[in-house]
Design an enzyme around this catalytic site. Structure first.
Site, PDB file in Angstrom:
ATOM      1  N   HIS A 226       0.863  -1.188   0.000  1.00 49.40           N
ATOM      2  CA  HIS A 226       0.000   0.000   0.000  1.00 49.40           C
ATOM      3  C   HIS A 226       0.895   1.231   0.000  1.00 49.40           C
ATOM      4  CE1 HIS A 226      -3.368   2.521   0.418  1.00 49.40           C
ATOM      5  NE2 HIS A 226      -3.748   2.279   1.665  1.00 49.40           N
ATOM      6  N   HIS A 265      -1.584  -0.983 -11.009  1.00 54.50           N
ATOM      7  CA  HIS A 265      -2.472  -0.526  -9.956  1.00 54.50           C
ATOM      8  C   HIS A 265      -3.667  -1.460  -9.872  1.00 54.50           C
ATOM      9  CE1 HIS A 265      -5.133   2.093  -7.603  1.00 54.50           C
ATOM     10  NE2 HIS A 265      -4.054   2.736  -7.232  1.00 54.50           N
ATOM     11  N   ASP A 319       2.956   6.364  -7.059  1.00 55.51           N
ATOM     12  CA  ASP A 319       4.175   6.161  -6.277  1.00 55.51           C
ATOM     13  C   ASP A 319       5.443   6.377  -7.103  1.00 55.51           C
ATOM     14  OD1 ASP A 319       2.952   5.293  -3.770  1.00 55.51           O
ATOM     15  OD2 ASP A 319       2.302   3.552  -4.915  1.00 55.51           O
TER      16      ASP A 319
END
Length: 380
Positions: A226, A265, A319
């Protein structure tokens, strides 16, 4: 023996389960769309501030000028910590993981709130503001303490982004850097019912308090699947020996069927809209801070990945370029995820308050696969 779960559907990761209704954020993973209360993320990143975006998530509308001033001042009035919490922060081991420190300190805030167990909307919002405001102070000053530096108290004249950077470095942040951080906070503020938001809802659904709910969320965000993904992106980049080594590195991982951090994702099959915006910021900040080589490495990885697996719906996620951005700002790698938490406080609290308006205890069932009728026997 009758099994009450026999007529239920197995959904191990809850990928196909809707647990309620929400007005907070909308995601279209096929088209790469993210909206907060109907406003697309690109517009918010260009035009809004983190404080205004938080108001939007908590109230389902943008504030007028007076409302924004009042809301911002409420946040700024809570930047500082109670004296006992400063003492506790100084007493924590300097080698403790920052996410554990943040989780501990947010839980401790409850001990200094006489209204901790009051569940009115007004009380819950006050708790949410305390958590939101205190988080940058905790993160920045723990980092200072572990570096052997004196604490820097927050200033009520700063935005949250400015306050964090000023405390972290004990200097006034540059306008571009402060704005870049503000945009990062907006982009990470909410993202549907992700794992940490779900943890928030499970906790608040028991009619526990906001501090406990956010503490549960922080613990969930810490996991590398996460919030910890951005740290793995940066460590990957540091482990590659320059631009010329990137192609062999990426192709080698793909040939071994290993994941490349920062790509793919659970929801998006198109390019993550947050990553699209962050790419521009990453290049700008990397250029200003003499980290352009790092950005070029990131860009080359993206190009190779796009040619190899883009057709499969594997694209850079938020990210990937947030790692480059945070590193260029001078943040230690293990502060990336706490910074994520600093932002996601807005979304966690929004969903918690929304859940309490129409609450139902979250109680899924599990398919039992063990034996029945086993005789109790202790071997001699």
């Amino acid at each position: 023996m009758a099994d009450a779960t026999a007529t239920m559907t197995m959904d191990k990761g809850l990928d196909h389960t809707i647990i309620g209704e929400s007005t907070k954020s909308f995601i279209d993973g096929q088209k790469g769309v993210l909206e907060y209360v109907g406003i697309d993320i690109d517009s918010l990143a260009r035009e809004s501030t983190f404080e205004e975006t938080t108001f939007l998530l908590w109230n389902d509308r943008l504030p007028d000028a007076d409302e924004l001033d009042a809301f911002t001042n409420r946040i700024r009035s809570q930047y500082d910590l109670p004296d006992g919490m400063w003492d506790a922060l100084r007493g924590l081991p300097h080698d403790a993981p920052p996410m554990h420190v943040l989780q501990t300190m947010v839980a401790m805030l409850a001990a200094y709130d006489a209204d901790c167990d009051v569940q009115s909307r007004e009380a819950e919002e006050s708790k949410a503001i305390r958590i939101l405001a205190a988080t940058p102070t905790i993160i920045a000053n723990f980092d200072r303490l572990r570096r052997g530096l004196d604490i820097v108290r927050p200033s009520a004249d700063d935005t949250m982004a400015e306050s964090f950077l000023r405390m972290l470095n004990d200097e006034t942040p540059g306008t571009a850097t402060a704005r870049a951080l503000d945009v990062c906070l907006i982009l990470h503020a909410d993202h549907g019912i992700n794992a940490s938001t779900f943890a928030t809802m499970v906790a608040i659904g028991t009619e526990s308090d906001m501090y406990s709910a956010i503490t549960a969320a922080i613990g969930t965000l810490r996991g590398p699947l996460h919030g910890g993904a951005n740290e793995r992106v940066m460590r990957m980049l540091q482990g590659i020996d320059g631009l010329d080594a990137i192609e062999d590195f990426v192709l080698g991982r793909l040939s071994r069927k290993e994941k490349v951090p920062g790509f793919g994702h659970r929801v998006y099959k198109a390019i993550d809209p947050r990553a699209t915006y962050l790419k521009t910021f990453a290049e700008s900040i990397a250029t200003e801070t003499s980290n352009l080589e790092l950005f070029k490495m990131s860009r080359k990885i993206e190009e190779i990945m796009e040619s190899q697996v883009g057709a499969k719906g594997i694209h850079p996620n938020v990210d990937f370029y947030s790692a480059t951005t945070y590193f260029s700002m001078g943040l230690a790698i293990d502060l990336f995820t706490p910074l994520f938490a600093m932002s996601r406080n807005a979304g966690w609290a929004a969903h918690a308050m929304e859940r309490l308006e129409d609450n139902r205890l979250i109680r899924p069932r599990c398919q039992y696969t063990g034996p029945h009728g086993v005789e109790y026997r202790v071997d001699a």
